[in-house]
Design an enzyme around this catalytic site. Structure first.
Site, short mmCIF file in Angstrom:
data_model
loop_
_atom_site.label_atom_id
_atom_site.label_comp_id
_atom_site.label_asym_id
_atom_site.label_seq_id
_atom_site.Cartn_x
_atom_site.Cartn_y
_atom_site.Cartn_z
N GLU A 185 0.83 -1.21 0.00
CA GLU A 185 0.00 0.00 0.00
C GLU A 185 0.86 1.25 0.00
O GLU A 185 0.52 2.25 -0.64
CB GLU A 185 -0.92 -0.01 1.23
N GLU A 186 1.99 1.19 0.70
CA GLU A 186 2.82 2.38 0.83
C GLU A 186 3.43 2.80 -0.51
O GLU A 186 3.91 3.92 -0.64
CB GLU A 186 3.93 2.14 1.85
N HIS A 243 5.66 7.47 9.42
CA HIS A 243 6.61 6.96 8.43
C HIS A 243 8.06 7.06 8.88
O HIS A 243 8.98 6.99 8.04
CB HIS A 243 6.43 7.68 7.09
#
Length: 702
Positions: free
Chosen positions: A394-395, A507
């Site tokens: 997804e990132e 993150h």
């Protein structure tokens, strides 16, 4: 009657990928209104009282310690997508599902991801001194498995140039610099992350203004100013080499140098920077003074924006390569309508340890699986099929979920009831929800049943109301999590929710288990609340005889959007088509709500009543598909939804009608008549989409 229904596991059968046309999808949806796949219900006690009992069992079997143990196991190591530790995490989720006896499936795709090879950054000051700036958090190295600070899909490159500070890097910010006489051409631009401008757009705007490279930093909270916010800087969703179709084995792939691929990537390099390092650079900039409107968000002592006199020596080298990614699924087959799917999804991959993003959500998903298993042991079988989805990559642009949606577009278009997404389950205090509007009422009712994690004796609903003075449900126009392919490409009703708006370790390598137990959710009560809401939403959608959709909320939203447009546009553009379409949709929504109430009150289980309910549910389920347009948005055909999708003008204040928002932006560079015609055409397109949705709700051709 009694004909065979499709097995839900056909969604996971490997097969050659092909780009499904939207004409085929519309044909399938139309046939869905008239082809009622119905079998005699399995002997079960699926009735409101029994359903209520199972929901109470579900809520009563939550344990904070269990969720905490899942999160601890998931965050022992960093697990960047496409790496061996990420595959280990997939095996962990798969083993959990299989250990519960659930029907467990895995699907892999081959996708283009991006990784750093080497990077360096040094600052050279006017007094002749210099400093080498570290590019990872202190005490960590690649030996820990933590990837160095980088931006995925950044091109390799180097620059030796003066630094200019450009605030958030918006068009307005560059105009402010121009008014000061500051030219960023040939400079390295320092940008503070903030607002709604994605990283890739910040880099793109710097490139448009002549910059050589970009350094992006996030302020971070106290104690976390040494963190580096990793992230991607490309545009779009899914694998860049397979736009619109799935990257299965043997699939067609575009060449990495194909213009269609390259246009997704920035042309100048960029890297993340810590707030501490950014402040070091900011304190040494001179030349032009800081614009007054920027000062409030800057540390004291920042005198100028540059250029220089500080110079940075910037080098980044990365690689893009095709790697295998892995989605994992658990399927709980429905007893009465196994060909109707309720999907719960979360991604596993993380930039570093991922305690918040995303594994707080993964832990909640694993706990829901455990509690559903307890329900099945108590005799529960869902009416409709439930699919638990654990996405990969997804990132890197919602790759795992997008590839799966593209591969299964026809099946999802005709059979998916709803998609319920949780990315970061817990970031801090306060519930935040985004949804397509027909799910608003269900969300409200479910939050009344779940204990608030932060207020003794209160429900989530009561605390939510007290904090906002109303129920504040946002919409799904952003391209920032796995709901995007479901809503914006496939037209599946969806929800996205989380606790806490922001968190200071986003993150970074500080997004670890210790941060969660010390700051985010020490007692894991918020995790329990999210799992309770998430799982209960799915139980309603899977078990209610009439789907709990209420399109009157959609009507209210569309009327509001029309009013906002009216205030923005002058009389040269007519909103009459939109007004008429919304009136038609409102009439259909009222009629279908009355029909649903009548059928909810019918106690009979005769085949005729069951068929009527099935037909109504199909109309409720498929109405969202009406907002899709087969041509998609101009220049961005992957986005099919004409109500909810991102605008190409990412500084636009319109979070709805993306085609209209694009036209308003483009009209600024056209003649008056040409621009008005473009806006008018997009208004007609939205009006036709609303009429299609109204027709779907009515279920009639004539």
């Amino acid at each position: 009657m009694g004909q065979h229904l499709p097995n839900p596991t056909t969604l996971f059968t490997s097969r050659p990928s092909s780009a499904c046309t939207y004409l085929s999808l519309l044909v399938i949806c139309i046939l869905g209104f008239y082809t009622l796949h119905y079998v005699h219900p399995a002997p079960s006690s699926s009735n409101p009282q029994t359903n209520l009992r199972f929901r109470r069992i579900f809520l009563s079997h939550s344990t904070n310690a269990t969720v905490a143990s899942y999160l601890r196991a998931l965050t022992l190591h960093p697990h960047l997508a496409g790496t061996p530790p990420s595959l280990d995490t997939a095996h962990f989720v798969r083993a959990h599902f299989m250990g519960l006896g659930l029907d467990t499936r895995s699907v892999h795709y081959n996708s283009l991801l991006s990784y750093p090879l080497r990077s360096s950054l040094s600052a050279h000051f006017s007094n002749g001194s210099h400093v080498d700036i570290p590019l990872t958090e202190p005490g960590l190295s690649t030996e820990n498995g933590v990837v160095g600070a980088y931006h995925a899909y950044s091109p390799s490159g180097s620059a030796h140039a003066k630094v200019v500070f450009a605030n958030h890097g918006t068009d307005e910010d560059y105009r402010a610099l121009a008014e000061l006489g500051v030219n960023v051409t040939g400079c390295v631009v320092l940008v503070k992350r903030g607002g709604d401008l994605p990283r890739g757009e910040a880099v793109g705007k710097a490139e448009q203004n002549g910059a050589l490279a970009v350094l992006l930093y996030t302020e971070g909270g106290d104690g976390f100013k040494k963190g580096f916010e990793r992230g991607l800087v490309r545009s779009g969703a899914g694998d860049p080499l397979t736009p619109g179709w799935a990257g299965v084995d043997g699939a067609e792939r575009l060449d990495p140098e194909d213009p269609e691929v390259l246009k997704r990537f920035p042309k100048i390099p960029s890297m993340p920077l810590s707030a501490e390092a950014a402040q070091l650079l900011l304190a040494t900039l001179g030349s032009s003074p800081v614009p007054d409107q920027w000062r409030a968000s800057l540390p004291a002592g920042v005198r100028g924006v540059g250029p220089g006199p500080t110079v940075v020596n910037f080098t980044y080298q990365g690689e893009k390569k095709v790697v295998a990614i892995h989605n994992v699924f658990a399927v709980i087959r429905g007893a009465e309508e196994p060909d109707r799917y309720v999907l719960l999804g979360n991604h596993r991959d993380a930039w570093t340890y991922g305690a918040v993003d995303p594994n707080s959500g993964t832990a909640a998903l694993l706990d829901i699986a455990r509690r559903y298993d307890l329900l099945m042991r108590s005799g529960w079988i869902p009416r409709r099929t439930i699919i638990l989805c654990s996405w990969d990559a997804e990132e890197f642009g919602m790759v795992g979920s997008t590839e799966w949606v593209e591969q299964n577009l026809a099946n999802l278009g005709s059979k998916a009831v709803a998609y319920l997404n949780v990315d970061c389950a817990v970031q801090g205090p306060g519930l935040f929800v985004r949804a397509t509007p027909q799910l608003d009422n269900l969300i409200v009712e479910v939050t009344k049943k779940v204990k608030d994690p932060d207020s003794e004796g209160a429900t989530v609903y009561e605390t939510w109301m007290a904090a906002n003075r109303s129920i504040d449900i946002q919409r799904l126009s952003a391209l920032d999590s796995d709901f995007a392919p479901f809503v914006q490409h496939a037209g599946v009703p969806s929800i996205d929710m989380y606790y806490g708006r922001d968190f200071p370790v986003y993150h970074t390598a500080f997004d670890a288990y210790d941060w969660m137990v010390n700051f985010g959710d020490p007692l894991f009560q918020r995790h329990v609340a999210v799992a309770g809401i998430w799982g209960l939403l799915a139980l309603h959608l899977a078990d209610d005889s009439i789907l709990p959709f209420n399109f009157l909320s959609y009507v209210d939203q569309l009327k509001h959007y029309k009013d906002v447009l009216s205030s923005l546009l002058d009389g040269s553009v007519s909103l009459h088509p939109l007004t008429t379409a919304i009136q038609e949709f409102a009439y259909a929504a009222k009629e279908v709500e009355h029909e649903a109430q009548r059928l909810r009150d019918v106690q009979s289980t005769s085949e005729l009543v069951l068929l009527k309910k099935r037909a109504l549910n199909d109309r409720l389920m498929l109405a969202e598909r009406g907002f899709l347009d087969s041509d998609g948005l101009e220049g961005r055909q992957w986005f099919k939804h004409l109500v909810y999708a991102p605008s190409s003008d990412l500084e636009s204040k319109l979070f709805f009608f993306p085609g209209v928002a694009d036209a308003i932006f483009q009209a600024k560079r056209m003649s008056g008549r040409e621009g008005q015609a473009k806006i008018q055409h997009e208004i007609w397109r939205v009006a036709r989409a609303i009429q299609r949705a109204a027709s779907s709700l009515r279920g009639e051709i004539f």
